[in-house]
Design an enzyme around this catalytic site. Structure first.
Site, PDB file in Angstrom:
ATOM      1  NE  ARG A  16       5.022 -23.315  37.841  1.00  0.00           N
ATOM      2  CZ  ARG A  16       5.494 -22.948  39.028  1.00  0.00           C
ATOM      3  NH1 ARG A  16       6.469 -22.048  39.104  1.00  0.00           N
ATOM      4  NH2 ARG A  16       5.033 -23.467  40.144  1.00  0.00           N
ATOM      5  CE  LYS A  96      -5.902 -24.325  24.110  1.00  0.00           C
ATOM      6  NZ  LYS A  96      -4.858 -25.272  24.606  1.00  0.00           N
ATOM      7  CG  ASP A 177      -4.463 -29.028  25.145  1.00  0.00           C
ATOM      8  OD1 ASP A 177      -4.915 -28.598  26.219  1.00  0.00           O
ATOM      9  OD2 ASP A 177      -3.313 -28.783  24.758  1.00  0.00           O
TER      10      ASP A 177
HETATM   11  N1  LIG Z   1      -2.468 -20.777  25.624  1.00  0.00           N
HETATM   12  C1  LIG Z   1      -1.538 -21.696  25.637  1.00  0.00           C
HETATM   13  O1  LIG Z   1      -0.514 -21.607  24.976  1.00  0.00           O
HETATM   14  C2  LIG Z   1      -1.720 -22.873  26.520  1.00  0.00           C
HETATM   15  C3  LIG Z   1      -0.636 -23.737  26.750  1.00  0.00           C
HETATM   16  C4  LIG Z   1      -0.815 -24.778  27.651  1.00  0.00           C
HETATM   17  C5  LIG Z   1      -2.042 -24.955  28.250  1.00  0.00           C
HETATM   18  N2  LIG Z   1      -3.086 -24.119  27.985  1.00  0.00           N
HETATM   19  C6  LIG Z   1      -4.394 -24.309  28.639  1.00  0.00           C
HETATM   20  O2  LIG Z   1      -4.248 -24.038  30.030  1.00  0.00           O
HETATM   21  C7  LIG Z   1      -4.965 -24.975  30.814  1.00  0.00           C
HETATM   22  C8  LIG Z   1      -3.980 -25.610  31.811  1.00  0.00           C
HETATM   23  O3  LIG Z   1      -2.946 -26.262  31.074  1.00  0.00           O
HETATM   24  P1  LIG Z   1      -1.474 -26.488  31.691  1.00  0.00           P
HETATM   25  O4  LIG Z   1      -0.671 -27.025  30.573  1.00  0.00           O
HETATM   26  O5  LIG Z   1      -1.031 -25.273  32.389  1.00  0.00           O
HETATM   27  O6  LIG Z   1      -1.801 -27.656  32.690  1.00  0.00           O
HETATM   28  P2  LIG Z   1      -0.946 -28.110  33.964  1.00  0.00           P
HETATM   29  O7  LIG Z   1       0.486 -27.760  33.797  1.00  0.00           O
HETATM   30  O8  LIG Z   1      -1.332 -29.517  34.218  1.00  0.00           O
HETATM   31  O9  LIG Z   1      -1.523 -27.177  35.111  1.00  0.00           O
HETATM   32  C9  LIG Z   1      -2.870 -27.178  35.469  1.00  0.00           C
HETATM   33  C10 LIG Z   1      -3.038 -26.658  36.883  1.00  0.00           C
HETATM   34  O10 LIG Z   1      -4.419 -26.743  37.207  1.00  0.00           O
HETATM   35  C11 LIG Z   1      -4.577 -27.107  38.568  1.00  0.00           C
HETATM   36  N3  LIG Z   1      -5.469 -28.285  38.675  1.00  0.00           N
HETATM   37  C12 LIG Z   1      -6.699 -28.288  39.229  1.00  0.00           C
HETATM   38  N4  LIG Z   1      -7.250 -29.505  39.177  1.00  0.00           N
HETATM   39  C13 LIG Z   1      -6.349 -30.303  38.586  1.00  0.00           C
HETATM   40  C14 LIG Z   1      -6.343 -31.697  38.298  1.00  0.00           C
HETATM   41  N5  LIG Z   1      -7.377 -32.483  38.580  1.00  0.00           N
HETATM   42  N6  LIG Z   1      -5.264 -32.190  37.681  1.00  0.00           N
HETATM   43  C15 LIG Z   1      -4.220 -31.407  37.366  1.00  0.00           C
HETATM   44  N7  LIG Z   1      -4.177 -30.077  37.629  1.00  0.00           N
HETATM   45  C16 LIG Z   1      -5.231 -29.532  38.256  1.00  0.00           C
HETATM   46  C17 LIG Z   1      -3.193 -27.413  39.120  1.00  0.00           C
HETATM   47  O11 LIG Z   1      -2.817 -26.306  39.911  1.00  0.00           O
HETATM   48  P3  LIG Z   1      -2.978 -26.371  41.511  1.00  0.00           P
HETATM   49  O12 LIG Z   1      -2.626 -27.770  41.926  1.00  0.00           O
HETATM   50  O13 LIG Z   1      -2.014 -25.377  41.972  1.00  0.00           O
HETATM   51  O14 LIG Z   1      -4.396 -26.037  41.855  1.00  0.00           O
HETATM   52  C18 LIG Z   1      -2.288 -27.487  37.909  1.00  0.00           C
HETATM   53  O15 LIG Z   1      -1.018 -26.992  38.161  1.00  0.00           O
HETATM   54  C19 LIG Z   1      -5.597 -25.963  29.830  1.00  0.00           C
HETATM   55  O16 LIG Z   1      -6.956 -25.671  29.690  1.00  0.00           O
HETATM   56  C20 LIG Z   1      -4.863 -25.743  28.514  1.00  0.00           C
HETATM   57  O17 LIG Z   1      -5.691 -25.880  27.386  1.00  0.00           O
HETATM   58  C21 LIG Z   1      -2.924 -23.092  27.144  1.00  0.00           C
END
Ligand SMILES: NC(=O)c1ccc[n+]([C@@H]2O[C@H](COP(=O)([O-])OP(=O)(O)OC[C@H]3O[C@@H](n4cnc5c(N)ncnc54)[C@H](OP(=O)(O)O)[C@@H]3O)[C@@H](O)[C@H]2O)c1
Length: 332
Positions: A16, A96, A177
Site C-alpha cells: 500500500r 528487504k 526485519d
Molecule cells: N521498507 C519498509 O519500510 C518495509 C516496511 C514493512 C515491511 N517491509 C517488508 O515488506 C515485506 C512485507 O511486509 P508487510 O509488512 O507488508 O507484510 P504484510 O502486511 O503481512 O503483507 C504481506 C502480504 O504478502 C502476501 N502474503 C503471501 N503469503 C503470505 C503469508 N503466508 N502470510 C501473510 N501474507 C502473505 C499477502 O498478500 P496477498 O494475500 O494479497 O497475496 C500479504 O498482504 C516484508 O519482507 C518486510 O520486510 C518493508
C-alpha cells in the site's frame, strides 16, 4: 519517453505504501496487482485505480504488459517470487531482506544475470535525501574517522504466533526485519567488518525477539546495534567521528531530520528536502537505472546486498537461528 508498467505482488502494509508512492515516480504507472486471492486483488485495484487484478502471483508474472514487479510479500517468499518474475522477463524490486540467506540472494542475482533483467533490494532508507547527505558528509571526512556507531530498531508488537514477525515459517524475528536497518547503516558507512559478535533472546516461537550485535572495525572502532519485536526502543542512530557527531532524529531509518554536532559544539541541521512518503525514491532510482540500460544500481549494488545478507547469516550463526526450508534449501 517510455512509461513503465509496475505490478505489485502482495497487498499488505508495504504494498500500500508503494501504491501511494508510485504516482510521484517519473515514467511510472501502477498497472497490475497480484494477490493469493482475487477478491483481495480486486479490492486493492479499486482503491488505487489499478487496471489489472490477478488472483495469483503467477498470472501477474505472465502478463506481457508488466515491466517491473515490486515484491511486497513476507521474507520467506522473496526468493521464489523474484525467480518467478525474472523468469518471465520482468525487472524486479524486492523488499528487504532480499531473501533469507546468502545462497538465496546469490541465486536471485544469477537469475538476473541470466535473464539480463534489473534486480534491486528495496532498502528504501538508502535512497532518502538525508541519508544520502550523511553518506556524502562521512565520505568527505566531515566528521573524520568514525570511532563508534550506535543504532537500534525495536517495536513492541503484540504477541500473535501467526504474525509474520513472530512466525518462524514466515521468517519471523527482529534481526531480518528490523535489525537489518542498523546493520545496513554500519555497512554503508564503515564497510565490511573484521569481527562480528551477537546475542539473541529467542522467544517461544523459536525466533529472535531481541537481538544485539556488534561489528568490529580497524583499530578500536565499533558499531553497536540491537533490534527487538518486544520492546519499543528509541530507534535512534548516532555516528561518532573523531571530529564531530551525526545524530539522526527518532525513527532514523525514515525521512527524518538529522544534525551534525561539530567538535566545537555547534549544531548544524541536516535537513534535505524530501517529498512523498519516501518509497518514491527507491522506485525513482530503479527507473533511472532502467533508462540507462543498467541491471543493478550503484547505490544498492548486488555486491552490497551480498555483504548485507552474508553479515546477517554470520549473526544468525552466532545466535544459532536456523530457518528450515531455506537454510537447508538446495539452490539449483
Ligand atoms: N521498507 C519498509 O519500510 C518495509 C516496511 C514493512 C515491511 N517491509 C517488508 O515488506 C515485506 C512485507 O511486509 P508487510 O509488512 O507488508 O507484510 P504484510 O502486511 O503481512 O503483507 C504481506 C502480504 O504478502 C502476501 N502474503 C503471501 N503469503 C503470505 C503469508 N503466508 N502470510 C501473510 N501474507 C502473505 C499477502 O498478500 P496477498 O494475500 O494479497 O497475496 C500479504 O498482504 C516484508 O519482507 C518486510 O520486510 C518493508
Amino acid at each position: 519517453m517510455k512509461t513503465y508498467n509496475w505490478g505489485i505482488l502482495g497487498t499488505g502494509f508495504i504494498a500500500r505504501k508503494m501504491a501511494e508512492a508510485l504516482p510521484l515516480v517519473p515514467q511510472s504507472r501502477l498497472y497490475a496487482i497480484g494477490s493469493r486471492n482475487l477478491h483481495t486483488a480486486s479490492e486493492f485495484a479499486g482503491q488505487y485505480a489499478v487496471e489489472k487484478a490477478y488472483g495469483s502471483y503467477e498470472e501477474l508474472a505472465r502478463d506481457p504488459d508488466v515491466d517491473i514487479v515490486y515484491i511486497a510479500t513476507p521474507h520467506n517468499l522473496h526468493y521464489e517470487n523474484t525467480i518467478l518474475c525474472l523468469s518471465h522477463g520482468k525487472h524486479v524490486l524486492c523488499e528487504k531482506p532480499f531473501a533469507v540467506n546468502g545462497r538465496e540472494v546469490r541465486g536471485m542475482i544469477e537469475k538476473a544475470k541470466e535473464t539480463d533483467r534489473f534486480l534491486m533490494e528495496a532498502l528504501w532508507t538508502r535512497f532518502l535525501p538525508n541519508l544520502i547527505k550523511v553518506k556524502e558528509m562521512v565520505d568527505e571526512g566531515r566528521i573524520g574517522r568514525i570511532n563508534l556507531l550506535k543504532a537500534d530498531f525495536g517495536i513492541n508488537i503484540p504477541f500473535n504466533p501467526g504474525h509474520r514477525l513472530y512466525n518462524k515459517q514466515l521468517i519471523g524475528g527482529s534481526l531480518l526485519d528490523l535489525g537489518i536497518y542498523p546493520l545496513f547503516l554500519s555497512l554503508l558507512l564503515l564497510g565490511k567488518p573484521k569481527t562480528i559478535s551477537a546475542r539473541a533472546g529467542i522467544g517461544e516461537t523459536g525466533v529472535d525477539y531481541n537481538c544485539s550485535f556488534t561489528l568490529g572495525y580497524e583499530k578500536e572502532t565499533l558499531a553497536v546495534m540491537y533490534s527487538s519485536v518486544v520492546a519499543q526502543t528509541d530507534i535512534t542512530a548516532s555516528v561518532y567521528g573523531e571530529n564531530g557527531t551525526i545524530v539522526f532524529d527518532n525513527w532514523w531509518y525514515m525521512p527524518v531530520p538529522a544534525k551534525h554536532i561539530t567538535q566545537d559544539g555547534k549544531t548544524i541541521p541536516i535537513h534535505e528536502k524530501s517529498v512523498g512518503n519516501g518509497y518514491n525514491y527507491e522506485a525513482a532510482e530503479m527507473i533511472r537505472c532502467l533508462e540507462k540500460g543498467k541491471t543493478q544500481s550503484e547505490m544498492m549494488s548486488w555486491e552490497f546486498s551480498i555483504l548485507l545478507i552474508d553479515t546477517l547469516d554470520a549473526i544468525r550463526r552466532e545466535i544459532g537461528l536456523v530457518y528450515p526450508g531455506h537454510d537447508d534449501r538446495v539452490i539449483k
